[in-house]
Every structure is written in structure tokens, then in C-alpha cells.
Design a protein around this motif. Structure first.
Motif, PDB file in Angstrom:
ATOM      1  N   ALA A 209       0.857  -1.187   0.000  1.00 43.45           N
ATOM      2  CA  ALA A 209       0.000   0.000   0.000  1.00 43.45           C
ATOM      3  C   ALA A 209       0.891   1.234   0.000  1.00 43.45           C
ATOM      4  CB  ALA A 209      -0.907  -0.007   1.215  1.00 43.45           C
ATOM      5  N   SER A 210       0.743   2.064  -1.015  1.00 43.94           N
ATOM      6  CA  SER A 210       1.508   3.296  -1.084  1.00 43.94           C
ATOM      7  C   SER A 210       0.520   4.439  -0.877  1.00 43.94           C
ATOM      8  CB  SER A 210       2.190   3.381  -2.447  1.00 43.94           C
ATOM      9  OG  SER A 210       2.748   4.646  -2.630  1.00 43.94           O
ATOM     10  N   ILE A 211       0.570   5.073   0.313  1.00 44.96           N
ATOM     11  CA  ILE A 211      -0.423   6.097   0.638  1.00 44.96           C
ATOM     12  C   ILE A 211       0.158   7.476   0.363  1.00 44.96           C
ATOM     13  CG2 ILE A 211      -1.942   6.997   2.441  1.00 44.96           C
ATOM     14  CD1 ILE A 211      -1.575   4.268   3.857  1.00 44.96           C
ATOM     15  N   ILE A 212      -0.502   8.215  -0.521  1.00 44.71           N
ATOM     16  CA  ILE A 212      -0.048   9.563  -0.851  1.00 44.71           C
ATOM     17  C   ILE A 212      -1.010  10.564  -0.214  1.00 44.71           C
ATOM     18  CG2 ILE A 212       0.417  11.197  -2.697  1.00 44.71           C
ATOM     19  CD1 ILE A 212       1.164   8.888  -4.462  1.00 44.71           C
ATOM     20  N   ASP A 213      -0.487  11.356   0.708  1.00 45.68           N
ATOM     21  CA  ASP A 213      -1.291  12.330   1.440  1.00 45.68           C
ATOM     22  C   ASP A 213      -1.126  13.677   0.744  1.00 45.68           C
ATOM     23  OD1 ASP A 213      -2.290  14.152   3.345  1.00 45.68           O
ATOM     24  OD2 ASP A 213      -1.874  12.728   4.961  1.00 45.68           O
ATOM     25  N   VAL A 214      -2.207  14.164   0.096  1.00 47.16           N
ATOM     26  CA  VAL A 214      -2.078  15.382  -0.716  1.00 47.16           C
ATOM     27  C   VAL A 214      -2.475  16.647   0.040  1.00 47.16           C
ATOM     28  CG1 VAL A 214      -2.370  14.143  -2.895  1.00 47.16           C
ATOM     29  CG2 VAL A 214      -4.373  15.084  -1.735  1.00 47.16           C
ATOM     30  N   ARG A 215      -2.593  16.558   1.371  1.00 41.95           N
ATOM     31  CA  ARG A 215      -3.015  17.732   2.155  1.00 41.95           C
ATOM     32  C   ARG A 215      -1.840  18.694   2.352  1.00 41.95           C
ATOM     33  NH1 ARG A 215      -4.766  15.531   7.528  1.00 41.95           N
ATOM     34  NH2 ARG A 215      -2.947  14.198   7.157  1.00 41.95           N
TER      35      ARG A 215
ATOM     36  N   ALA B 242       0.973  21.362   6.957  1.00 37.82           N
ATOM     37  CA  ALA B 242       0.546  21.627   8.337  1.00 37.82           C
ATOM     38  C   ALA B 242      -0.445  20.557   8.811  1.00 37.82           C
ATOM     39  CB  ALA B 242      -0.085  23.009   8.422  1.00 37.82           C
ATOM     40  N   ASP B 243      -1.411  20.217   7.961  1.00 34.80           N
ATOM     41  CA  ASP B 243      -2.378  19.179   8.311  1.00 34.80           C
ATOM     42  C   ASP B 243      -1.698  17.826   8.480  1.00 34.80           C
ATOM     43  OD1 ASP B 243      -4.267  21.092   8.137  1.00 34.80           O
ATOM     44  OD2 ASP B 243      -5.334  20.265   6.400  1.00 34.80           O
ATOM     45  N   TYR B 244      -0.740  17.583   7.582  1.00 32.64           N
ATOM     46  CA  TYR B 244       0.005  16.318   7.623  1.00 32.64           C
ATOM     47  C   TYR B 244       0.764  16.188   8.937  1.00 32.64           C
ATOM     48  CZ  TYR B 244       3.468  12.760   6.165  1.00 32.64           C
ATOM     49  OH  TYR B 244       4.260  11.641   6.079  1.00 32.64           O
ATOM     50  N   ASN B 245       1.366  17.301   9.376  1.00 35.98           N
ATOM     51  CA  ASN B 245       2.123  17.272  10.629  1.00 35.98           C
ATOM     52  C   ASN B 245       1.216  17.045  11.835  1.00 35.98           C
ATOM     53  OD1 ASN B 245       4.478  17.613   9.273  1.00 35.98           O
ATOM     54  ND2 ASN B 245       4.627  19.822   9.664  1.00 35.98           N
TER      55      ASN B 245
ATOM     56  N   VAL C 254      -0.031   6.155   9.217  1.00 41.75           N
ATOM     57  CA  VAL C 254       1.342   5.659   9.283  1.00 41.75           C
ATOM     58  C   VAL C 254       1.838   5.274   7.882  1.00 41.75           C
ATOM     59  CG1 VAL C 254       0.729   3.232   9.719  1.00 41.75           C
ATOM     60  CG2 VAL C 254       2.876   4.151  10.611  1.00 41.75           C
ATOM     61  N   ASN C 255       3.108   5.573   7.620  1.00 40.82           N
ATOM     62  CA  ASN C 255       3.771   5.265   6.345  1.00 40.82           C
ATOM     63  C   ASN C 255       3.208   6.019   5.136  1.00 40.82           C
ATOM     64  OD1 ASN C 255       5.570   3.511   7.540  1.00 40.82           O
ATOM     65  ND2 ASN C 255       4.247   1.735   7.227  1.00 40.82           N
ATOM     66  N   SER C 256       2.380   7.039   5.387  1.00 42.59           N
ATOM     67  CA  SER C 256       1.919   7.806   4.228  1.00 42.59           C
ATOM     68  C   SER C 256       2.964   8.877   3.903  1.00 42.59           C
ATOM     69  CB  SER C 256       0.559   8.442   4.498  1.00 42.59           C
ATOM     70  OG  SER C 256       0.650   9.340   5.573  1.00 42.59           O
ATOM     71  N   VAL C 257       3.004   9.266   2.634  1.00 41.84           N
ATOM     72  CA  VAL C 257       3.977  10.248   2.171  1.00 41.84           C
ATOM     73  C   VAL C 257       3.234  11.536   1.861  1.00 41.84           C
ATOM     74  CG1 VAL C 257       5.784  10.706   0.484  1.00 41.84           C
ATOM     75  CG2 VAL C 257       5.242   8.363   1.096  1.00 41.84           C
ATOM     76  N   ASN C 258       3.777  12.678   2.296  1.00 41.94           N
ATOM     77  CA  ASN C 258       3.107  13.949   2.052  1.00 41.94           C
ATOM     78  C   ASN C 258       3.576  14.562   0.738  1.00 41.94           C
ATOM     79  OD1 ASN C 258       3.187  17.286   3.326  1.00 41.94           O
ATOM     80  ND2 ASN C 258       1.413  16.176   2.604  1.00 41.94           N
TER      81      ASN C 258
ATOM     82  N   VAL D 233      -1.892   2.288  -4.961  1.00 40.26           N
ATOM     83  CA  VAL D 233      -1.678   3.677  -4.552  1.00 40.26           C
ATOM     84  C   VAL D 233      -3.009   4.219  -4.027  1.00 40.26           C
ATOM     85  CG1 VAL D 233      -1.036   5.982  -5.318  1.00 40.26           C
ATOM     86  CG2 VAL D 233       0.117   3.985  -6.288  1.00 40.26           C
ATOM     87  N   VAL D 234      -3.000   4.752  -2.810  1.00 40.91           N
ATOM     88  CA  VAL D 234      -4.231   5.333  -2.267  1.00 40.91           C
ATOM     89  C   VAL D 234      -3.981   6.809  -1.964  1.00 40.91           C
ATOM     90  CG1 VAL D 234      -5.956   5.214  -0.448  1.00 40.91           C
ATOM     91  CG2 VAL D 234      -4.919   3.110  -1.300  1.00 40.91           C
ATOM     92  N   VAL D 235      -4.786   7.665  -2.588  1.00 41.52           N
ATOM     93  CA  VAL D 235      -4.634   9.101  -2.390  1.00 41.52           C
ATOM     94  C   VAL D 235      -5.559   9.548  -1.265  1.00 41.52           C
ATOM     95  CG1 VAL D 235      -4.326  11.249  -3.647  1.00 41.52           C
ATOM     96  CG2 VAL D 235      -4.547   9.129  -4.906  1.00 41.52           C
ATOM     97  N   VAL D 236      -5.029  10.419  -0.393  1.00 36.88           N
ATOM     98  CA  VAL D 236      -5.741  10.796   0.822  1.00 36.88           C
ATOM     99  C   VAL D 236      -5.775  12.310   0.956  1.00 36.88           C
ATOM    100  CG1 VAL D 236      -5.582  10.727   3.336  1.00 36.88           C
ATOM    101  CG2 VAL D 236      -5.054   8.674   2.010  1.00 36.88           C
TER     102      VAL D 236
END
Lengths: 424, 178
Positions: free
Chosen positions: A278-284, A287-290, A295-299, A322-325
Motif C-alpha cells: 500500500a503506497s499512501i499519498i497524502d495530498v493535504r 501543516a495538516d500532515y504534521n 502511518v507510512n503515508s507520504v506527504n 496507490v491510495v490518495v488521501v
């Protein structure tokens, strides 16, 4: 119809026709090399003494013909260039390997494929070159372990094309390569006339027309340009299995029927599944990411989403999802549209985003307080501290019995061969 | 009689280089269009050798990082598009030789060296070339031809390195060819 054809991107025993297609490609390859005279080592070696420039002429005619047709097809939207294998750039091992190949070329008189054309027509030197080749490949396999790190990392630039290097439109690069090749052909003919004492008046006039045609198509490519992300998006189709049925959905239908949205429960199951990556891509925003992230998501903030595409295209592990968040679904859906349009495989969106994730896994957790807000794509929780993934619900145990029911959406697409293209 | 008609014919001349190149370019384009993969062969050499190693010493394959990727565990080294391309090319070369009357057991070489020298050199050249090809992750077909067409930056560098290496050494080994 969209090319390349998914059925033929890799050989598969489930579809014997794949072997036929690749076999035919090889057949045409060997046939043309032999009929061009590449079964004869002397003809090949003559290239390096300027007496006969056949190698350069055949090679560059092939390159410019294929290139003009390839990018012509890309311009017309028939072919998706992101699905075409592009050799990754490894500068250090590439340069050293190239120089060594040059030595092998002038000493042995062949390159690997021309030695096949030579050996198959009974030339003993061609057979011995082939035999030597097996020894060379064996030696490489045995010695690679001594420089494995250098081999995989030195000068690595991933999927990198000349238009990206020089930052100019791809059509312009195509035109420049065509002009360069035509200049080299002209130079070669001069050399053959002077050094090789060849009578050039017998050369067919048709070659001038061919040169004009190549240049004209290249100029057309410059003017048509390459399809935009939105144009690629409109042409997408997804093969889905619904129960017993196979259905084909457009990208917009994937969204409207919610087939692209995975429930937090399915994401957790995927993260815990050893057979899937699972490759989690956090597009926020960062500041929100911090404040909080899975866990293990990439900003990668939404504005930068294009920067990860080359990496995602190169690493096409067949079991990677790939899951976009985003906070809800808005930004993630926009990022999803870009990723699928650029041919990244197996991309999904987290249903309800981070807000829904917390609602499912951590609504009673200390330090996280619900916040009533109606602003789109913002956090609906207040956090006591920016702990990132150190909140309990950032890393929920898959072993606990969550009372979750969800409809599974993830369906892996058929993928290309492990080694990709090139000389794999 | 059949053997004679196969081997003792007058070879027909080679096609014009621009024509040969154009046909090759169309084949390469069709390969990229239909399958998304180009042309190649040195990868198959590697896979065939690894398959043989796997037959004799499977434990050794499982302990060598490079071979592990090709044939480790239950992986089948033949399970790649480049293998049918390799055998297709052998058959294609043979067919062209048949049609144009060029099937003949002979040695192609420069005028001033013996067959034996040519054999030694071609074997040695094969060893060197394939070692370099695996190092560069592709040969003249997989890198120069295919990567050149798709405008891969690294492939263009490799293409110039191949020609650079050959031209740099050409003068010193001119006895082999001139």
C-alpha cells in the motif's frame, strides 16, 4: 482504441498469442538486420574506418522513422506514452557499459542482435560471438554482487526523457533529432565519397523525398503538440469485475459509481496484507500532515502531485496499490484524476478522507476532539499536538476486531513484465 | 540437390541502408505501439545463461543477487517478452539468409588475418560486449535503438559511449579489419 494494447504488454502463458506477437517482432527484427547486411562483420566494422557508413545509416533511419511515427501516434492521442517503456537513466553504469560495448564491437565485429543474424546464416564468427556473449553475460551475473550498490545507484535519474532534460516541448526534440540525423546522413555520404571512394551519383533520388517527409511529419508534431492531462483523462477506460460480469467504465463513471473510493477498513486490510504494497499519498497541506497522518503515508501537497508521476511510472510492482488521501475527498479526487490520466496503475481514493478514517478508528481517542465545520476539505477534528503518525488511530492494529463492513473495491490491473522493456 | 539449392546460391545484394533502416523503424514502432516494449536481445542472453545455471546449481542462483532477480526461487527466467524476441530474431535472420541466398558456412573477416585469429577475436568480443551490455542494462538494440526512439536520456548517452569506445580503439585494432 488505446495503444499499447494491455493484453500484449507482457508475455503470459494464459494468452499464447503474446508469444506469437513478440516472436513476430523478433522475426522482423532479425530479418531486417540480415537483409541490411548486418550478418557480415566486415560491413559492420567498416563503420569505424569511415569506408562504409551502413551501420549509422540503418540505425539512425530506424530511430528517426520509429520516433516520428511514435510521437505522431502520441500527438494524435492513439498511443499513451506513459505506458511505453522508457529505459531508466543510470549514468555511471551506462557510460562505462557503453564504452565496454564499444570495445567489444570493434574487437568482435558484432553487437548481440547482429550476431544472431550472422550465426543463423552460418557465419562461424557470428556463432563464436554469440557463444562469447553467453560467457560475458554469465561473468556479469557472477560479478555484479561486488558493485551492486554502485550499479543500482550511481547517476540514477529514473525515467528521464530528453525533453525533460532540456525543458523544451517533445515535438521540438523530435524535430531536432530528425535534423541532426539528416545532417549525419549527409556527412556520411560525403565520407563514403571521399574515404570510401564510392560513386554517390547512383544513390536513389527517393532518399531526398524521404528526408523531406520525415522533416514534414516532425514539424507537424511540433504544431499538434502532445495531449494534455485532461484529454488523456477523457480517453481512459477501466476494466472492472462486478460479481460475475466484466464491465468497462470511464474515469468519470469510476467516480460516480464510487468504484474508485476505498473504505478505511479496506485500506487498513490492504496495509496489513503481506501480498500487497500500500503506497499512501497524502495530498493535504504540510501543516495538516504534521498534525495527523496515517502511518507510512507520504506527504505530497496537491500542487506537487505531478512530481511523483515519473517515480510511480517506473516502479510498477504488480501488487502495489496507490491510495490518495485528503481531509475529505475533494483534493484527493483531483489528484486521482491526474494520476490515472498519466497512466499510473491501481490508484484509489480513501473514502471520506482523513476525517472518515478518524471517525472509524479513533473517534474516542484522547487528544482528538471533533470540530463542527462545514468548510470543504478541512480537518473536522482538533488535535492537542502535532503528533503526526504517533496518534493511536494513525496506526490501528489490524488484529483488533473492528466492526466494519465494506464493499471491496481494489482490483489489481494486469501488469507488464517485471523487467520492463529494453534489454531487460 | 536440396542442400545445394540452399547453400550454393549466388548471394543477392543487400538492401539499401535507408530502406533497411526504414523497415526496421516501422517494426520498432509497431513493437512500441502494440506492446509498449521495444526491441532487444542481450537480456535474453542473460536469461538463457541464468536458466542453465539454475538447472545445474539452483542454490547458487538463489544466493547471487543479480541472478535472484531473474530465476530466484520458483521464478521462470524464460518468462519475459525478450525471450520470444530473441528466438524470433534467430529465425528471422535465417529466413532472410534463405530467401537472399546467403546461408553459407563461412567466416566474415578482414583480409589480413587468419580464420583462427578472427574466431578468437569474435569470441573475445562477444564476452566483452555482453559484459558491457549487462552493465549498461541493454545493448545497441535495447538502449541505442529503442531508448533512442523513446528519447530516453540515458540511452542517448550510452549510444554515444558505444560509438566513442569503438572509434577510440578502432585505430589500434585496424589490422583486424583493413
Amino acid at each position: 482504441m488505446q495503444f499499447p494494447l494491455k493484453e500484449f504488454m507482457a508475455v503470459s502463458s494464459a494468452n499464447p498469442w503474446t508469444y506469437v506477437i513478440f516472436g513476430l517482432i523478433g522475426f522482423g527484427f532479425g530479418f531486417t538486420l540480415e537483409m541490411s547486411g548486418f550478418g557480415n562483420s566486415r560491413k559492420l566494422a567498416a563503420q569505424f574506418y569511415f569506408t562504409e557508413m551502413t551501420v549509422l545509416k540503418v540505425m539512425f533511419t530506424a530511430i528517426v522513422t520509429a520516433m516520428v511515427l511514435l510521437f505522431g501516434a502520441v500527438s494524435l492521442g492513439i498511443l499513451n506514452f506513459n505506458l511505453v517503456w522508457v529505459n531508466e537513466t543510470y549514468l555511471a553504469s551506462g557510460i562505462l557499459g557503453g564504452l565496454i560495448m564499444g570495445v567489444g564491437f570493434i574487437v568482435g565485429g558484432f553487437c548481440p542482435t547482429t550476431s544472431l543474424a550472422s550465426a543463423s546464416t552460418g557465419k562461424i564468427d557470428g556463432m563464436l560471438f554469440m557463444l562469447g556473449g553467453f560467457v560475458g553475460a554469465f561473468l556479469f551475473g557472477e560479478t555484479e554482487k561486488y558493485f551492486d550498490y554502485w550499479y543500482t545507484h550511481a547517476g540514477y535519474f529514473g525515467r528521464l526523457t530528453l525533453d525533460q532534460v532540456f525543458n523544451i516541448p517533445v515535438g521540438v526534440v523530435v524535430l531536432l533529432v530528425v535534423l541532426m540525423a539528416l545532417f549525419m546522413f549527409w556527412g556520411s555520404e560525403q565520407l563514403e565519397r571521399i574515404v570510401g571512394k564510392k560513386d554517390m551519383s547512383k544513390e536513389p533520388k527517393l532518399r531526398i523525398a524521404g528526408a523531406g517527409l520525415l522533416a514534414a511529419v516532425a514539424i507537424a508534431i511540433v504544431f499538434i503538440g502532445t495531449p494534455t492531462t485532461a484529454e488523456k483523462y477523457d480517453r481512459l477506460s477501466f476494466n472492472r469485475t462486478e460479481g460475475e460480469e466484466q464491465v468497462v467504465l470511464t474515469a468519470d463513471e469510476m467516480l460516480s459509481t464510487r468504484q474508485a473510493y476505498v473504505h478505511p477498513g479496506e485500506l487498513l486490510k490492504t496495509m496489513a496484507d503481506d501480498r500487497l504494497i500500500a503506497s499512501i499519498i497524502d495530498v493535504r497541506p504540510e501543516a495538516d500532515y504534521n498534525l495527523f497522518h496515517i502511518v507510512n503515508s507520504v506527504n505530497i501537497p496537491a500542487a506537487n502531485i505531478n512530481s511523483v508521476i515519473p517515480t510511480l511510472l517506473v516502479d510498477q510492482t504488480p501488487n502495489k496499490v496507490v491510495v490518495v488521501v485528503s481531509n475529505d475527498e475533494t483534493a484527493a479526487t483531483e489528484a486521482w484524476k491526474i494520476l490515472v490520466a498519466e497512466a499510473v496503475p491501481n490508484v484509489y481514493i480513501l473514502e471520506g478522507g482523513i476525517n472518515n478514517w478518524i471517525a472509524v478508528f479513533g473517534k474516542d481517542e484522547d487528544g482528538i476532539t471533533p470540530l463542527a465545520t462545514t468548510i470543504v476539505d478541512t480537518l473536522q477534528y482538533v488535535f492537542n499536538a502535532a503528533l503526526g503518525d504517533r496518534y493511536g488511530c494513525a496506526n490501528p492494529s489490524p488484529l483488533l476486531e473492528w466492526e466494519i463492513e465494506f464493499e471491496p473495491k481494489i482490483q489489481l490491473q494486469l501488469k507488464r513484465d517485471k523487467s520492463g522493456g529494453g534489454c531487460g | 540437390m536440396a542442400t545445394k539449392s540452399l547453400f550454393k546460391r549466388t548471394p543477392k545484394p543487400y538492401v539499401h541502408p535507408y530502406f533497411g533502416g526504414m523497415v526496421l523503424g516501422i517494426i520498432l514502432f509497431l513493437a512500441l505501439l502494440i506492446t509498449g516494449n521495444g526491441l532487444g536481445s542481450s537480456g535474453a542472453t542473460s536469461r538463457l545463461v541464468t536458466a542453465a545455471t539454475d538447472l545445474v546449481a539452483p542454490e547458487h542462483v538463489d544466493q547471487t543477487p543479480y541472478l535472484l532477480k531473474l530465476a530466484g526461487g520458483d521464478k521462470n527466467p524464460f518468462d519475459d517478452w525478450i525471450v520470444p524476441v530473441f528466438f524470433g530474431a534467430l529465425l528471422g535472420g535465417f529466413s532472410s539468409g534463405m530467401i537472399f541466398g546467403r546461408i553459407k558456412l563461412e567466416t566474415t573477416k578482414g583480409p589480413n588475418i587468419s580464420d583462427r585469429t578472427r574466431w578468437t577475436m569474435s569470441f573475445l568480443g562477444g564476452v566483452i560486449f555482453l559484459y558491457g551490455a549487462r552493465l549498461a542494462r541493454g545493448c545497441t538494440s535495447g538502449q541505442a535503438l529503442t531508448g533512442g526512439t523513446t528519447l530516453a536520456a540515458g540511452s542517448w548517452v550510452i549510444m554515444f559511449a558505444i560509438f566513442g569506445g569503438a572509434y577510440a580503439l578502432a585505430y589500434f585494432v585496424r589490422k583486424l579489419w583493413l
